[in-house]
Write an enzyme that holds these catalytic residues in place. Sequence first.
Site, PDB file in Angstrom:
ATOM      1  N   HIS A   2      -4.152  -2.837  19.142  1.00  0.00           N
ATOM      2  CA  HIS A   2      -2.861  -3.444  18.834  1.00  0.00           C
ATOM      3  C   HIS A   2      -2.928  -4.574  17.820  1.00  0.00           C
ATOM      4  O   HIS A   2      -2.193  -4.572  16.839  1.00  0.00           O
ATOM      5  CB  HIS A   2      -2.238  -3.941  20.136  1.00  0.00           C
ATOM      6  CG  HIS A   2      -0.868  -4.525  19.981  1.00  0.00           C
ATOM      7  ND1 HIS A   2       0.194  -3.808  19.460  1.00  0.00           N
ATOM      8  CD2 HIS A   2      -0.380  -5.755  20.276  1.00  0.00           C
ATOM      9  CE1 HIS A   2       1.279  -4.572  19.451  1.00  0.00           C
ATOM     10  NE2 HIS A   2       0.953  -5.755  19.926  1.00  0.00           N
ATOM     11  N   LYS A  50       0.812  -1.220   0.000  1.00  0.00           N
ATOM     12  CA  LYS A  50       0.000   0.000   0.000  1.00  0.00           C
ATOM     13  C   LYS A  50       0.845   1.270   0.000  1.00  0.00           C
ATOM     14  O   LYS A  50       0.537   2.224  -0.697  1.00  0.00           O
ATOM     15  CB  LYS A  50      -0.925  -0.042   1.217  1.00  0.00           C
ATOM     16  CG  LYS A  50      -2.064   0.950   1.225  1.00  0.00           C
ATOM     17  CD  LYS A  50      -2.976   0.650   2.423  1.00  0.00           C
ATOM     18  CE  LYS A  50      -4.107   1.647   2.512  1.00  0.00           C
ATOM     19  NZ  LYS A  50      -4.986   1.361   3.677  1.00  0.00           N
ATOM     20  N   HIS A 105      -3.166  -3.336  23.493  1.00  0.00           N
ATOM     21  CA  HIS A 105      -1.921  -3.463  24.239  1.00  0.00           C
ATOM     22  C   HIS A 105      -2.004  -2.569  25.467  1.00  0.00           C
ATOM     23  O   HIS A 105      -2.374  -1.396  25.362  1.00  0.00           O
ATOM     24  CB  HIS A 105      -0.722  -3.062  23.375  1.00  0.00           C
ATOM     25  CG  HIS A 105       0.581  -3.587  23.904  1.00  0.00           C
ATOM     26  ND1 HIS A 105       1.166  -3.087  25.045  1.00  0.00           N
ATOM     27  CD2 HIS A 105       1.394  -4.584  23.463  1.00  0.00           C
ATOM     28  CE1 HIS A 105       2.288  -3.744  25.269  1.00  0.00           C
ATOM     29  NE2 HIS A 105       2.452  -4.656  24.335  1.00  0.00           N
ATOM     30  N   GLU A 151       7.715 -13.010  28.361  1.00  0.00           N
ATOM     31  CA  GLU A 151       6.644 -12.013  28.272  1.00  0.00           C
ATOM     32  C   GLU A 151       5.395 -12.559  28.937  1.00  0.00           C
ATOM     33  O   GLU A 151       5.357 -13.715  29.385  1.00  0.00           O
ATOM     34  CB  GLU A 151       6.375 -11.646  26.803  1.00  0.00           C
ATOM     35  CG  GLU A 151       7.528 -10.895  26.165  1.00  0.00           C
ATOM     36  CD  GLU A 151       7.245 -10.443  24.748  1.00  0.00           C
ATOM     37  OE1 GLU A 151       8.056  -9.668  24.220  1.00  0.00           O
ATOM     38  OE2 GLU A 151       6.221 -10.847  24.176  1.00  0.00           O
ATOM     39  N   ARG A 208      -2.853 -10.104  28.325  1.00  0.00           N
ATOM     40  CA  ARG A 208      -3.007  -8.680  28.020  1.00  0.00           C
ATOM     41  C   ARG A 208      -4.408  -8.149  28.311  1.00  0.00           C
ATOM     42  O   ARG A 208      -4.563  -7.010  28.755  1.00  0.00           O
ATOM     43  CB  ARG A 208      -2.652  -8.426  26.550  1.00  0.00           C
ATOM     44  CG  ARG A 208      -1.155  -8.520  26.291  1.00  0.00           C
ATOM     45  CD  ARG A 208      -0.840  -8.352  24.824  1.00  0.00           C
ATOM     46  NE  ARG A 208       0.610  -8.338  24.619  1.00  0.00           N
ATOM     47  CZ  ARG A 208       1.196  -8.314  23.430  1.00  0.00           C
ATOM     48  NH1 ARG A 208       0.458  -8.290  22.335  1.00  0.00           N
ATOM     49  NH2 ARG A 208       2.512  -8.301  23.332  1.00  0.00           N
ATOM     50  N   ARG A 241      -4.497 -13.268  21.959  1.00  0.00           N
ATOM     51  CA  ARG A 241      -3.205 -13.771  21.472  1.00  0.00           C
ATOM     52  C   ARG A 241      -2.152 -13.778  22.569  1.00  0.00           C
ATOM     53  O   ARG A 241      -2.000 -12.813  23.308  1.00  0.00           O
ATOM     54  CB  ARG A 241      -2.726 -12.905  20.307  1.00  0.00           C
ATOM     55  CG  ARG A 241      -1.340 -13.269  19.802  1.00  0.00           C
ATOM     56  CD  ARG A 241      -0.960 -12.420  18.613  1.00  0.00           C
ATOM     57  NE  ARG A 241      -0.835 -11.007  18.945  1.00  0.00           N
ATOM     58  CZ  ARG A 241       0.281 -10.435  19.406  1.00  0.00           C
ATOM     59  NH1 ARG A 241       1.355 -11.164  19.639  1.00  0.00           N
ATOM     60  NH2 ARG A 241       0.305  -9.135  19.646  1.00  0.00           N
TER      61      ARG A 241
END
Length: 526
Positions: A350, A49, A244, A127, A290, A385
């Site tokens: 996010h 794009k 996020h 994480e 998250r 996720r």
Amino acid sequence: MANHYIMNFNTRDLPRYNTDYVILGSGIAGFFTALLAGRLGAGVTVLTKQSILDSNTDKAQGGIAAVMDNDDSPELHYHDTLRAGAGLCDRGAVRILVNEGPRRVLQLIDMGARFDVEGGRLALTREGAHSCRRILHACGDATGAEIQRVLNNQALAEQNIEVLERHIAIDLLVKDNVCHGVLAYDCETCSLEVFQSRAVVLATGGLGQLYEHSTNPEVATGDGIAMAYRAGAEVMDMEFLQFHPTVLNLPGAPRFLISEAVRGEGAYLRNDRGERFMPGYHELAELAPRDIVVRAILQEIHKGSRGVFLDLSHLDSEMVLRRFPNINRTCLRYGLDITRDMLPVAPAAHYMMGGVKTNYFGETSVERLYACGEVACQGVHGANRLASNSLLDGLVFGGRIVERTAGLWREKAGSWPGFASELPEPAEPVDYHGLRDELKALMSRYVGPLRSREGLEKVLGFMDGYAGLENSAAPTMLAAETRNRLLVSRLVAESALMRTESRGGHFRQDYPVSRNSWQKHIIMRK
């Protein structure tokens, strides 16, 4: 019912280029797929794009999750992914991800990706919601930029790959449920072109720019999902958008992502009274999934905190500066020293867990149309996720598309059916800039981390006021993109209204608990 196409055209009057694969998008999913196909001998055309640097891949900080250590195992990675996915992961897809992921990461390394090393071994960090250290990173906190660098160099050097920047895909050319190519707009010549192919691969990324505050680049407006839906493809899990929790929230500064790896290395979240609050919300504290961290931050603000802050001051400053040089440089630009100062943060849009529905080989419900990366949904991420699984997703399922289609270009090409669209001009002029901004505000307020029936119906009512646009031709590229935003926003809001429970990234204030009867997917088709 919405028209199949969004602009007027007739392929008899347009230049037509023939190739084996047309790949839309130049992030990790698009370029990795292109490289594997090109090296097998196929002709590949990549349309992007804007430039090849405008992707979510380039902005990824934390890293890529894969089992690369003897103390870890695919089984552990599998269970971590399922736990984060809140009961909605496709277990077969997750098995594929965790078992094939290490091989794909090694392919990246063979291509020249330089991940950080300590003591002669890959340096791994942890994480949120991971049970152990399995996150590879590069240049401290610039993992995505390193991966994008390697893929860009490799793709531009591959003789079987043609990369066309500033080429905007308008619509998929589909007849009798078979995709024959893509209608695109060349921004340099301001003209429409046709790309005929044996396979079209959507790798267009996410839709974060539907919201006022996002970690995504400007190009992430959901175009791939809109094109696929108009063409008759199924979409799935559109209500599941990940926000996020830690994005820099400072007046005068851009909404800059503060990587999850910062909390993985031990940073604390504090309210305006200096209190560390996450242990009161989840046993994993700052390393909770998250969606839980996002809602905890919003709850602290609701209870009266004037803001939420990320605190690294108790960590070793040398380690902090070594691990997060990019974050440090950005914060210094706005007068913040990450080794001493509290960093004001807030949630921002996010990652899209839902998207164009595919099987385990990237096949959509339209023949010869494939999808991989964030635009695709095979259920691997479920309702939420697991951190750093996104880059791995693009590698694994992009690679599987090439495996499935290997040799496709050697088959005899079918006849070109030709395509055309004749729609009336809009009855009245539309302020597309204003419409885009108003839509962003409504999506942020009512279809963000906290939702309710009243708010969702308000957004859908606003969209109903523009439903007539579907039966007229988009006069400009701004108009076409804004209509894509309207369509995809509607899919998100309608799915969120249908799911009368809370699960993962979807939280209904009027239905605040998960329900066993909703342990299923919402699939939509035009």
